[in-house]
Scaffold this motif. Structure first.
Motif, PDB file in Angstrom:
ATOM      1  N   LEU A  56       0.826  -1.206   0.000  1.00  0.00           N
ATOM      2  CA  LEU A  56       0.000   0.000   0.000  1.00  0.00           C
ATOM      3  C   LEU A  56       0.862   1.259   0.000  1.00  0.00           C
ATOM      4  O   LEU A  56       0.551   2.237  -0.692  1.00  0.00           O
ATOM      5  CB  LEU A  56      -0.947  -0.010   1.196  1.00  0.00           C
ATOM      6  N   ALA A  57       1.957   1.238   0.744  1.00  0.00           N
ATOM      7  CA  ALA A  57       2.860   2.394   0.777  1.00  0.00           C
ATOM      8  C   ALA A  57       3.499   2.618  -0.592  1.00  0.00           C
ATOM      9  O   ALA A  57       3.622   3.765  -1.045  1.00  0.00           O
ATOM     10  CB  ALA A  57       3.932   2.188   1.836  1.00  0.00           C
ATOM     11  N   MET A  58       3.894   1.527  -1.245  1.00  0.00           N
ATOM     12  CA  MET A  58       4.489   1.667  -2.578  1.00  0.00           C
ATOM     13  C   MET A  58       3.479   2.169  -3.598  1.00  0.00           C
ATOM     14  O   MET A  58       3.804   2.963  -4.472  1.00  0.00           O
ATOM     15  CB  MET A  58       5.089   0.337  -3.034  1.00  0.00           C
ATOM     16  N   ALA A  59       2.239   1.704  -3.490  1.00  0.00           N
ATOM     17  CA  ALA A  59       1.216   2.110  -4.448  1.00  0.00           C
ATOM     18  C   ALA A  59       0.798   3.565  -4.260  1.00  0.00           C
ATOM     19  O   ALA A  59       0.638   4.298  -5.237  1.00  0.00           O
ATOM     20  CB  ALA A  59      -0.004   1.196  -4.327  1.00  0.00           C
ATOM     21  N   PHE A  60       0.630   3.994  -3.028  1.00  0.00           N
ATOM     22  CA  PHE A  60       0.138   5.342  -2.784  1.00  0.00           C
ATOM     23  C   PHE A  60       1.249   6.347  -2.484  1.00  0.00           C
ATOM     24  O   PHE A  60       1.038   7.546  -2.604  1.00  0.00           O
ATOM     25  CB  PHE A  60      -0.876   5.344  -1.641  1.00  0.00           C
ATOM     26  N   GLY A  61       2.414   5.877  -2.094  1.00  0.00           N
ATOM     27  CA  GLY A  61       3.503   6.775  -1.733  1.00  0.00           C
ATOM     28  C   GLY A  61       4.344   7.225  -2.905  1.00  0.00           C
ATOM     29  O   GLY A  61       5.080   8.196  -2.811  1.00  0.00           O
ATOM     30  N   GLY A  62       4.270   6.502  -4.015  1.00  0.00           N
ATOM     31  CA  GLY A  62       5.053   6.866  -5.182  1.00  0.00           C
ATOM     32  C   GLY A  62       6.518   6.511  -5.069  1.00  0.00           C
ATOM     33  O   GLY A  62       7.350   7.046  -5.802  1.00  0.00           O
ATOM     34  N   PRO A 115      -0.906  -1.787 -12.444  1.00  0.00           N
ATOM     35  CA  PRO A 115      -0.021  -2.287 -11.382  1.00  0.00           C
ATOM     36  C   PRO A 115      -0.319  -1.659 -10.024  1.00  0.00           C
ATOM     37  O   PRO A 115      -0.221  -2.324  -8.994  1.00  0.00           O
ATOM     38  CB  PRO A 115       1.383  -1.922 -11.869  1.00  0.00           C
ATOM     39  N   LYS A 116      -0.676  -0.382 -10.025  1.00  0.00           N
ATOM     40  CA  LYS A 116      -1.006   0.290  -8.761  1.00  0.00           C
ATOM     41  C   LYS A 116      -2.203  -0.382  -8.109  1.00  0.00           C
ATOM     42  O   LYS A 116      -2.186  -0.713  -6.928  1.00  0.00           O
ATOM     43  CB  LYS A 116      -1.304   1.761  -9.010  1.00  0.00           C
ATOM     44  N   TRP A 117      -3.256  -0.613  -8.881  1.00  0.00           N
ATOM     45  CA  TRP A 117      -4.480  -1.166  -8.306  1.00  0.00           C
ATOM     46  C   TRP A 117      -4.346  -2.642  -7.971  1.00  0.00           C
ATOM     47  O   TRP A 117      -4.990  -3.130  -7.048  1.00  0.00           O
ATOM     48  CB  TRP A 117      -5.659  -0.872  -9.215  1.00  0.00           C
TER      49      TRP A 117
END
Length: 70
Positions: A21-27, A37-39
């Motif tokens: 979640l941190a990688m997906a939303f933190g950039g 890939p994000k979702w």
């Protein structure tokens, strides 16, 4: 629904879920910043956190795996 996830497994799932979640939303990882890939990372992260929270994994039940003591 009996618990089939042990303590170590539970902690690892929670850490992996939070990291995704941190990688997906933190950039932090550009490949996971946009698009599918994000979702996918978000969905997997939520599932990992959910299974850690309820201490039950449906796939473990299908394959008769238990990481907790009986």
């Amino acid at each position: 629904m009996t618990a089939n996830i042990g303590t170590v497994d539970r902690v690892l799932r929670a850490l992996i879920g939070l990291a995704l979640l941190a990688m997906a939303f933190g950039g932090f990882v550009p490949a996971l910043a946009v698009g599918a890939p994000k979702w996918i990372a978000v969905a997997v992260g939520v599932v990992m956190l959910g299974t850690a929270g309820v201490r039950f994994c449906p796939l473990y039940r299908i394959f008769d795996i238990r990481t907790c003591q009986r």
